[in-house]
Design a protein around this motif. Structure first.
Motif: not given
Ligand code: G4F
Ligand code: NAP
Length: 320
Positions: A124, A181, A189, A208-209, A212, A273
């Motif tokens: 997505s 995960r 996390k 971070g954000n 979202a 982040f």
């Molecule tokens: O958990 P995320 O790192 O997942 P993201 O970027 O949505 O990607 C995952 O899902 C995708 C499907 O849509 C996959 F294709 C991909 O391989 C992966 O599995 O981050 C989710 C949201 C983002 O907007 C990020 O900016 O969380 C926000 N966020 C806020 N604080 C954070 C953090 N993400 C991470 N990883 N760490 C933080 O501290």
């Protein structure tokens, strides 16, 4: 007995897919890459039922050998550099594995046996800025090197279907999570952070954000949709998700509430982040999957949060 090859079997989704296919009576061949330490944690419990073979999406000849030696009926390409944040720091590697890895595998299939059915783990993230809800006809607007690489993987999968008549499908999956995960993804996390704080092992959680929004479902259910896509009469692409979006803030609120705490007392924002470009809102319109695959997720957001926090509490207690 049908034979399935899974790339990325040591990953979150690969481990659930392997369990699912074993239960369906498949011989499951898992491609694993060589590393100096073994990374079989997620498949340890089923390792003896699997055929594990060394290979890498960087290495074309390893792909050809595996296909020639095991002659699978179905190939599930789940391997990728899958962490979006890392894709800015390792943009070329991400393109090599997450984009070019797909065409290396498709070429290997075309050479060895073009009748093999092929599943590509699309994302997505490809929708990026596109208005929600997103479905199979929504135009892509990728926002990270990872998402750009996935767009290539998606279109090359479509192209091999259209060019060579191969049975290739792209499953466009929205975020799927579980206790398995990877620890750097935001849901895990948070569940790990909540468990540490509850057990007195940490004092705060840096994120971070918080605004979202994602469509978070349970990975254990999504693997059935992958399999169903390869059992159709004709190859088509499908969007898979829950149709419900929550923010990172919502996830924090629910996870801390689950252990009787208020997230506002522990969560701090840390610019480290934040991403150079983020995706604000992803939410699936999976009407096509409901109609044609008869697939519907059952685990709710609250159940997912509880499952993940419980698992991290148990893991940390067992380790102490
Ligand atoms: O958990 P995320 O790192 O997942 P993201 O970027 O949505 O990607 C995952 O899902 C995708 C499907 O849509 C996959 F294709 C991909 O391989 C992966 O599995 O981050 C989710 C949201 C983002 O907007 C990020 O900016 O969380 C926000 N966020 C806020 N604080 C954070 C953090 N993400 C991470 N990883 N760490 C933080 O501290
Ligand atoms: P994951 O836990 O990060 O697993 C990735 C897998 O790819 C691991 O087994 C990893 O092996 C393997 N891998 C990485 N580079 C490789 C290479 N060069 N050659 C061979 N294998 C390699 O990812 P996941 O969450 O299970 O996701 C599975 C797939 O679905 C990925 O393609 C991901 O991009 C995609 N996807 C995920 C989501 C989601 O929300 N989870 C949503 C949409 C799409 P090691 O164990 O050795 O590192």
């Amino acid at each position: 007995m049908p034979i399935a090859l899974i790339t990325g079997i040591t990953g979150q989704a690969g481990s659930y897919l392997a369990e699912f296919l074993l239960a369906k009576g498949y011989q499951v061949v898992g491609m694993v890459r060589r590393s100096s330490t073994v990374t079989y944690e997620r498949i340890e419990h089923i390792k003896h039922d699997l055929t594990l073979v060394q290979g890498d999406l960087h290495d074309q000849s390893s792909l050809v050998s595996i296909l020639s030696n095991y002659q699978p009926d179905e190939v599930y390409n789940l391997a990728a550099q899958s962490f979006v944040a890392t894709s800015w720091n390792q943009a070329v590697l991400t393109g090599e594995v997450t984009a070019l890895g797909v065409v290396r595998l498709l070429e290997a299939i075309r050479m060895v046996n073009p009748k093999i059915r092929f599943y590509q783990a699309s994302s997505s993230e490809m929708f990026g800025r596109a208005p929600a809800p997103q479905n199979e006809t929504t135009p892509f607007h990728p926002r990270s090197p990872y998402a750009v690489a996935k767009v290539y993987g998606h279109w090359i999968t479509v192209n091999y279907r259209e060019s060579y008549g191969m049975f290739t499908v792209s499953g466009i999956l929205f975020n799927h999570e579980s206790p398995r995960r990877g620890i750097e993804f935001v849901t895990r996390k948070i569940s790990d952070g909540v468990a540490r704080i509850k057990l007195g092992l940490a004092k705060e959680l840096l994120l971070g954000n918080l605004e979202a929004r994602r469509d978070w479902g349970f990975a254990g259910e999504y693997v059935e949709a992958m399999w169903k896509m390869l059992q159709q009469e004709t190859p088509e692409d499908f969007v898979i998700g829950t149709g419900v979006a929550h923010s990172v803030r919502d996830f924090c609120e629910a996870a801390f509430r689950y252990v009787g705490l208020n997230y506002l007392d522990y969560v701090r924002q840390d610019p480290r982040f934040m991403r150079p470009a983020d995706v604000d809102l992803l939410v699936a319109d999976c009407a096509k999957a409901r109609q044609k695959l008869g697939w519907m997720p059952k685990v709710t957001f609250e159940e997912l949060v509880a499952m993940m926090v419980e698992a991290d509490l148990k893991r940390l207690k067992d380790a102490s």
